[in-house]
Structures are given as structure tokens and as C-alpha cells.
Design an enzyme around this catalytic site. Structure first.
Site, PDB file in Angstrom:
ATOM      1  CB  CYS A 129      -0.942   0.005   1.200  1.00  0.00           C
ATOM      2  SG  CYS A 129      -0.138  -0.352   2.778  1.00  0.00           S
ATOM      3  CG  HIS A 241      -1.013   4.082   4.634  1.00  0.00           C
ATOM      4  ND1 HIS A 241      -1.668   3.800   5.812  1.00  0.00           N
ATOM      5  CD2 HIS A 241      -0.584   2.877   4.136  1.00  0.00           C
ATOM      6  CE1 HIS A 241      -1.640   2.489   6.015  1.00  0.00           C
ATOM      7  NE2 HIS A 241      -0.994   1.916   5.020  1.00  0.00           N
TER       8      HIS A 241
END
Length: 340
Positions: A129, A241
């Protein structure tokens, strides 16, 4: 013609998001099958206005399945992805197991779509990710001025560790307000009101596996000549994130030029003071969004041809499920499915 699609790990965070995105994007599937471990058999998961009953991965026959979207964990993928491929399916795998296999392409569709033609084992890997959102932002800058070196510090949400980690953050936060001492379980230290400079296990050189993944995956996607220094930190955020990225380029590229390139880049939304009257964007603001958001683009005067920028993305969408579905769409569009 519609496709027969199996979602492995359908009861997990990423599996749920894959099903949502398949429905949102009107993926051409005539049949969608939800698969998970035996303990989840009989549970129902949502797919649009339907509920799918979870079937047992261990006993499922993949014959007749066209595409497998897999996110069950690395050990499970190591066993079942080859079985699905041997039965004739093309597997798009979201675990770490296949990413560095030289015979398995590692793909971010906005960055290296041509790699779809390199399928040899019937398996395509979805990157980590944190790597995905970074390379989407790096791609237009690399094409324009060739990146020599990347220094990235990540601030990663707990959803990257799964539902148990999200529960741990919630329970610790609630407990602290009730004067309870936090008890770490998923993480090595307290995550509530804290920052943990460790994601995954430590390696012999002091790097964590998460940091190593960012290094080797970026090289595989963008080119082996790029030097990457990564530091990965877990923070008490549920979804999204963030990364602070510093790059050194071979050619001069001003912040103004970089902004123009990022503004036009596929899969990127640029937020800057002149355009939006908002200088930066945070993880909480991009939950549920598909794009990688870039802000705080500025020149680094300490090195020749240096730039800094802030990058955020929904790790469950672009960082995992969305990228997986986009690879499946690319597979169909390129007609690689018939040739695989």
C-alpha cells in the site's frame, strides 16, 4: 461477455472493499464468489444490493473461474494462488508473497501498465500500500526529470494491519479515557496517542520488512537505478496513509513545473495554495477517495535538483482494493486474460 470472479479473503477489510469497488465500477462480472477460511463459511458479505454466502477456500474448485482477486495473507496465497492459476484463472494477488518473483509482474496501472504483458505464472502481484501511493506520485516527475534518489517517511494507519489492529486502537483509546493501562497485542507497543517506528519485523541490517518492501518494489516498478531510503511509522489513525517524500532528480525541475505535471497526472489530485486556498490535505480527508493526493510541493535547496512533497491516500482503496480491481480492468482491456 461477463466474467466469473472469485474474491479470496472476502471477509477481511480489503476483501470487503474489493467487493464494494467491483460493484461501484460496474465490473463486467456475471458471477462473483466470496471465499474465505472454513471458520467464515456461511457468513454473508455485501456485494451491491446482494448478499453473498462465503464458501470454503480449502475445498473450492477454481475450474471455470476467470479472475481471482486475492487478499488472504501471504501463506495462504502461496498455497492457493498457484492452484487457482493451474485451474485456468488469472490471479491478482494483494499479499507480499509474489511481489518480488521475477516471473510475476508487479503493477500499478497508472505507472507501469505495460507489465500486464509479462504474465508467466498466471499471477499478477499488487504492490504494498505505501509503495502504490508513492509511485503514483513519483511517475510524472520521474518521466520528466529522472529520479535518482527517494527518501520517504511514512505515517501509516492501523487498517493496514487488519480489523484486529483497528479494534486495538479503538479499545486502547477508550481505555485511556477510563484510566486503564493500554495492553499491546497486535502491536509491540501502545498505539493509542503514540507513534511506533516499526512496521513488520526487523531484518538483520536494522531495516523493517515494510521499509525493505518499499525499496525493492519501487525499483521493480520504476527502475533498478533508483535509490530508495524508507522509514515507516505506524500512527493512531484508522484509515489513510501519509508520506513525506524527498526526491533528488537528474535534471532541474522547479516546484512550479512539478505542480503542473502532478496536476495533469492520472490518479493524482494536487492540492496547492493557489488553486484550492488550502495548502495541504490529511489522511482523514481522503477516506473513501480513489486518488493519491499531493500537497506541500516545494524545492529542496540542500541538494541539486531536489523536491519535497506530502502525499496521502486511502490505503484500503488505492493502496489495496482499488488497485487490484484496476489491474483486473487492465487485464480485460489489454486482452491479456485470453493470452495468459
Amino acid at each position: 461477455m461477463g466474467y466469473k470472479v472469485a474474491v479470496v479473503g472476502a471477509t477481511g477489510n480489503v476483501g470487503h472493499e474489493i467487493l464494494n469497488i467491483l460493484d461501484e465500477r460496474d465490473f463486467p462480472a456475471d458471477d462473483v464468489i466470496a471465499l474465505a477460511s472454513s471458520r467464515s463459511v456461511g457468513q454473508e458479505v455485501s456485494f451491491g444490493d446482494k448478499d453473498l454466502k462465503v464458501q470454503d477456500l480449502a475445498t473450492f474448485d477454481f475450474k471455470g473461474v476467470d479472475i481471482v482477486l486475492s487478499s488472504p495473507g501471504a501463506k495462504v496465497s502461496a498455497e492457493y494462488s498457484p492452484k487457482a492459476a493451474a485451474a485456468g484463472a488469472t490471479v491478482i494477488d494483494n499479499t507480499s508473497h509474489w511481489r518480488m518473483d521475477p516471473d510475476v509482474p508487479l503493477i500499478v496501472p497508472e505507472v507501469n501498465p505495460q507489465a500486464i504483458n509479462q504474465i508467466k505464472k498466471g499471477i499478477i502481484a499488487n504492490p504494498n500500500c505505501s509503495t502504490i501511493q508513492m509511485v503514483v506520485a513519483l511517475k510524472p516527475l520521474h518521466d520528466a526529470a529522472t529520479i535518482k534518489r527517494v527518501v520517504v517517511s511514512t505515517y501509516q494507519s492501523v487498517s493496514g494491519s487488519g480489523k484486529a489492529a483497528m479494534d486495538e486502537l479503538f479499545n486502547q483509546t477508550k481505555g485511556i479515557y477510563a484510566n486503564q493501562t493500554p495492553t499491546p497485542n497486535v502491536y509491540p507497543k501502545q498505539i493509542a496517542f503514540n507513534a511506533i517506528p516499526q512496521i513488520d519485523d526487523f531484518m538483520d541490517d536494522g531495516m523493517t520488512k515494510e521499509e525493505w518492501k518499499m525499496v525493492v518494489e519501487t525499483k521493480k516498478i520504476l527502475g533498478s537505478a533508483i535509490k530508495v531510503c524508507a522509514s515507516c511509522v505506524r500512527i493512531p489513525v484508522f484509515v489513510g496513509h501519509a508520506e513525506m517524500i524527498n526526491i533528488e532528480l537528474e535534471k532541474e525541475l522547479t516546484a512550479i513545473q512539478a505542480k503542473e505535471l502532478l496536476r495533469e497526472a492520472e490518479g493524482v489530485t494536487l492540492i496547492d495554495l493557489e488553486q484550492e486556498n488550502l495548502e495541504y490535505v490529511t489522511p482523514a480527508e481522503v477516506q473513501g477517495e480513489d486518488d493519491v493526493y499531493v500537497s506541500r510541493v516545494r524545492e529542496d535547496i540542500t541538494v541539486e535538483n531536489g523536491l519535497n512533497f506530502w502525499c496521502v491516500s486511502d490505503n484500503l482503496r488505492k493502496g489495496a482494493a482499488l488497485n487490484t480491481v484496476q489491474i483486473a480492468e487492465l487485464l480485460i482491456k489489454s486482452k491479456a486474460l485470453a493470452a495468459a
